[in-house]
Write a protein that holds these residues in place. Structure first.
Motif, PDB file in Angstrom:
ATOM      1  N   GLN A   8       0.822  -1.206   0.000  1.00 39.55           N
ATOM      2  CA  GLN A   8       0.000   0.000   0.000  1.00 39.55           C
ATOM      3  C   GLN A   8       0.859   1.260   0.000  1.00 39.55           C
ATOM      4  O   GLN A   8       0.547   2.231  -0.691  1.00 39.55           O
ATOM      5  CB  GLN A   8      -0.957  -0.015   1.197  1.00 39.55           C
ATOM      6  CG  GLN A   8      -2.031  -1.072   1.057  1.00 39.55           C
ATOM      7  CD  GLN A   8      -2.786  -1.336   2.336  1.00 39.55           C
ATOM      8  OE1 GLN A   8      -2.340  -0.976   3.439  1.00 39.55           O
ATOM      9  NE2 GLN A   8      -3.938  -1.978   2.223  1.00 39.55           N
ATOM     10  N   ARG A   9       1.961   1.242   0.743  1.00 40.54           N
ATOM     11  CA  ARG A   9       2.877   2.393   0.709  1.00 40.54           C
ATOM     12  C   ARG A   9       3.471   2.547  -0.686  1.00 40.54           C
ATOM     13  O   ARG A   9       3.588   3.663  -1.200  1.00 40.54           O
ATOM     14  CB  ARG A   9       3.980   2.241   1.753  1.00 40.54           C
ATOM     15  CG  ARG A   9       3.528   2.566   3.159  1.00 40.54           C
ATOM     16  CD  ARG A   9       4.690   2.735   4.117  1.00 40.54           C
ATOM     17  NE  ARG A   9       5.557   1.577   4.173  1.00 40.54           N
ATOM     18  CZ  ARG A   9       5.406   0.554   5.020  1.00 40.54           C
ATOM     19  NH1 ARG A   9       4.412   0.559   5.888  1.00 40.54           N
ATOM     20  NH2 ARG A   9       6.242  -0.453   5.015  1.00 40.54           N
ATOM     21  N   ASP A  10       3.846   1.438  -1.314  1.00 43.01           N
ATOM     22  CA  ASP A  10       4.370   1.511  -2.676  1.00 43.01           C
ATOM     23  C   ASP A  10       3.336   2.101  -3.628  1.00 43.01           C
ATOM     24  O   ASP A  10       3.680   2.876  -4.524  1.00 43.01           O
ATOM     25  CB  ASP A  10       4.816   0.132  -3.161  1.00 43.01           C
ATOM     26  CG  ASP A  10       6.067  -0.367  -2.455  1.00 43.01           C
ATOM     27  OD1 ASP A  10       6.750   0.431  -1.782  1.00 43.01           O
ATOM     28  OD2 ASP A  10       6.360  -1.578  -2.586  1.00 43.01           O
ATOM     29  N   LEU A  11       2.079   1.739  -3.438  1.00 46.96           N
ATOM     30  CA  LEU A  11       1.020   2.312  -4.262  1.00 46.96           C
ATOM     31  C   LEU A  11       0.984   3.831  -4.123  1.00 46.96           C
ATOM     32  O   LEU A  11       0.862   4.551  -5.120  1.00 46.96           O
ATOM     33  CB  LEU A  11      -0.345   1.738  -3.879  1.00 46.96           C
ATOM     34  CG  LEU A  11      -0.673   0.351  -4.387  1.00 46.96           C
ATOM     35  CD1 LEU A  11      -1.946  -0.174  -3.715  1.00 46.96           C
ATOM     36  CD2 LEU A  11      -0.844   0.350  -5.894  1.00 46.96           C
ATOM     37  N   LEU A  12       1.107   4.329  -2.906  1.00 42.64           N
ATOM     38  CA  LEU A  12       1.103   5.780  -2.697  1.00 42.64           C
ATOM     39  C   LEU A  12       2.257   6.447  -3.437  1.00 42.64           C
ATOM     40  O   LEU A  12       2.078   7.477  -4.086  1.00 42.64           O
ATOM     41  CB  LEU A  12       1.178   6.111  -1.207  1.00 42.64           C
ATOM     42  CG  LEU A  12      -0.052   5.786  -0.365  1.00 42.64           C
ATOM     43  CD1 LEU A  12       0.218   6.125   1.100  1.00 42.64           C
ATOM     44  CD2 LEU A  12      -1.267   6.539  -0.870  1.00 42.64           C
ATOM     45  N   LEU A  55      -6.549   8.536   1.813  1.00 43.87           N
ATOM     46  CA  LEU A  55      -5.215   8.854   1.304  1.00 43.87           C
ATOM     47  C   LEU A  55      -5.203   9.054  -0.209  1.00 43.87           C
ATOM     48  O   LEU A  55      -4.287   9.686  -0.751  1.00 43.87           O
ATOM     49  CB  LEU A  55      -4.242   7.732   1.687  1.00 43.87           C
ATOM     50  CG  LEU A  55      -4.099   7.491   3.188  1.00 43.87           C
ATOM     51  CD1 LEU A  55      -3.293   6.227   3.454  1.00 43.87           C
ATOM     52  CD2 LEU A  55      -3.474   8.690   3.865  1.00 43.87           C
ATOM     53  N   VAL A  56      -6.198   8.507  -0.879  1.00 41.46           N
ATOM     54  CA  VAL A  56      -6.285   8.554  -2.337  1.00 41.46           C
ATOM     55  C   VAL A  56      -7.719   8.895  -2.732  1.00 41.46           C
ATOM     56  O   VAL A  56      -8.672   8.405  -2.115  1.00 41.46           O
ATOM     57  CB  VAL A  56      -5.878   7.178  -2.950  1.00 41.46           C
ATOM     58  CG1 VAL A  56      -6.161   7.123  -4.438  1.00 41.46           C
ATOM     59  CG2 VAL A  56      -4.412   6.896  -2.674  1.00 41.46           C
ATOM     60  N   ASP A  57      -7.858   9.744  -3.749  1.00 35.80           N
ATOM     61  CA  ASP A  57      -9.156  10.018  -4.358  1.00 35.80           C
ATOM     62  C   ASP A  57      -9.296   9.152  -5.596  1.00 35.80           C
ATOM     63  O   ASP A  57      -8.343   9.001  -6.370  1.00 35.80           O
ATOM     64  CB  ASP A  57      -9.272  11.482  -4.789  1.00 35.80           C
ATOM     65  CG  ASP A  57      -9.605  12.402  -3.637  1.00 35.80           C
ATOM     66  OD1 ASP A  57     -10.281  11.963  -2.684  1.00 35.80           O
ATOM     67  OD2 ASP A  57      -9.194  13.579  -3.695  1.00 35.80           O
ATOM     68  N   TYR A  68      -6.716   7.732 -10.102  1.00 30.71           N
ATOM     69  CA  TYR A  68      -6.342   7.755  -8.692  1.00 30.71           C
ATOM     70  C   TYR A  68      -5.378   8.909  -8.472  1.00 30.71           C
ATOM     71  O   TYR A  68      -4.451   9.104  -9.253  1.00 30.71           O
ATOM     72  CB  TYR A  68      -5.682   6.434  -8.290  1.00 30.71           C
ATOM     73  CG  TYR A  68      -6.610   5.258  -8.461  1.00 30.71           C
ATOM     74  CD1 TYR A  68      -7.469   4.879  -7.436  1.00 30.71           C
ATOM     75  CD2 TYR A  68      -6.651   4.546  -9.655  1.00 30.71           C
ATOM     76  CE1 TYR A  68      -8.337   3.815  -7.604  1.00 30.71           C
ATOM     77  CE2 TYR A  68      -7.525   3.481  -9.830  1.00 30.71           C
ATOM     78  CZ  TYR A  68      -8.361   3.120  -8.799  1.00 30.71           C
ATOM     79  OH  TYR A  68      -9.234   2.073  -8.960  1.00 30.71           O
ATOM     80  N   ALA A  69      -5.609   9.664  -7.418  1.00 34.25           N
ATOM     81  CA  ALA A  69      -4.733  10.790  -7.090  1.00 34.25           C
ATOM     82  C   ALA A  69      -4.592  10.878  -5.579  1.00 34.25           C
ATOM     83  O   ALA A  69      -5.539  10.579  -4.838  1.00 34.25           O
ATOM     84  CB  ALA A  69      -5.314  12.093  -7.635  1.00 34.25           C
ATOM     85  N   LEU A  70      -3.418  11.284  -5.130  1.00 31.42           N
ATOM     86  CA  LEU A  70      -3.217  11.475  -3.695  1.00 31.42           C
ATOM     87  C   LEU A  70      -4.091  12.609  -3.188  1.00 31.42           C
ATOM     88  O   LEU A  70      -4.243  13.636  -3.860  1.00 31.42           O
ATOM     89  CB  LEU A  70      -1.760  11.828  -3.389  1.00 31.42           C
ATOM     90  CG  LEU A  70      -0.712  10.751  -3.528  1.00 31.42           C
ATOM     91  CD1 LEU A  70       0.634  11.299  -3.070  1.00 31.42           C
ATOM     92  CD2 LEU A  70      -1.061   9.506  -2.757  1.00 31.42           C
ATOM     93  N   THR A  71      -4.628  12.438  -2.013  1.00 28.87           N
ATOM     94  CA  THR A  71      -5.295  13.533  -1.328  1.00 28.87           C
ATOM     95  C   THR A  71      -4.227  14.363  -0.621  1.00 28.87           C
ATOM     96  O   THR A  71      -3.058  13.963  -0.560  1.00 28.87           O
ATOM     97  CB  THR A  71      -6.292  12.989  -0.283  1.00 28.87           C
ATOM     98  OG1 THR A  71      -5.564  12.241   0.692  1.00 28.87           O
ATOM     99  CG2 THR A  71      -7.364  12.121  -0.932  1.00 28.87           C
TER     100      THR A  71
END
Length: 91
Positions: A8-12, A55-57, A68-71
């Motif tokens: 999940q951190r890698d995804l971010l 954490l993600v929109d 997908y985009a970071l909030t």
């Protein structure tokens, strides 16, 4: 962020760094890094978890493609993680 898995951190990190932030682009980037196939059954539930955690929109590009985009919170969490890592590793 301490309750996230490494995946999940890698995804971010990948979402933060990609110009095209849709599922297949994220999948391709992770497969390059991991040097193995990332199955849809692993990718999309983890993306949904990041959305649920704020954490993600998740948006819609078309009927079949989500974006997908970071909030702001997601970006702050990455920045805090980077600061924490820098306390222990100075490269």
């Amino acid at each position: 962020m301490n309750d996230l898995t490494g995946f999940q951190r890698d995804l971010l990190y990948v979402i933060a760094g990609l110009d095209e932030q849709h599922g297949l682009a994220i999948k391709d980037e992770l497969e390059t890094y991991y040097e193995t196939e990332v199955h849809h059954g692993r990718l999309y539930p983890n993306l949904d978890t990041l959305v649920e955690k704020g954490l993600v929109d998740k948006g819609k590009i078309d009927d079949r493609t989500n974006s997908y985009a970071l909030t702001r919170r997601g970006r702050r969490e990455l920045e805090a993680r980077r600061e924490w890592e820098n306390q222990y590793v100075d490269l």
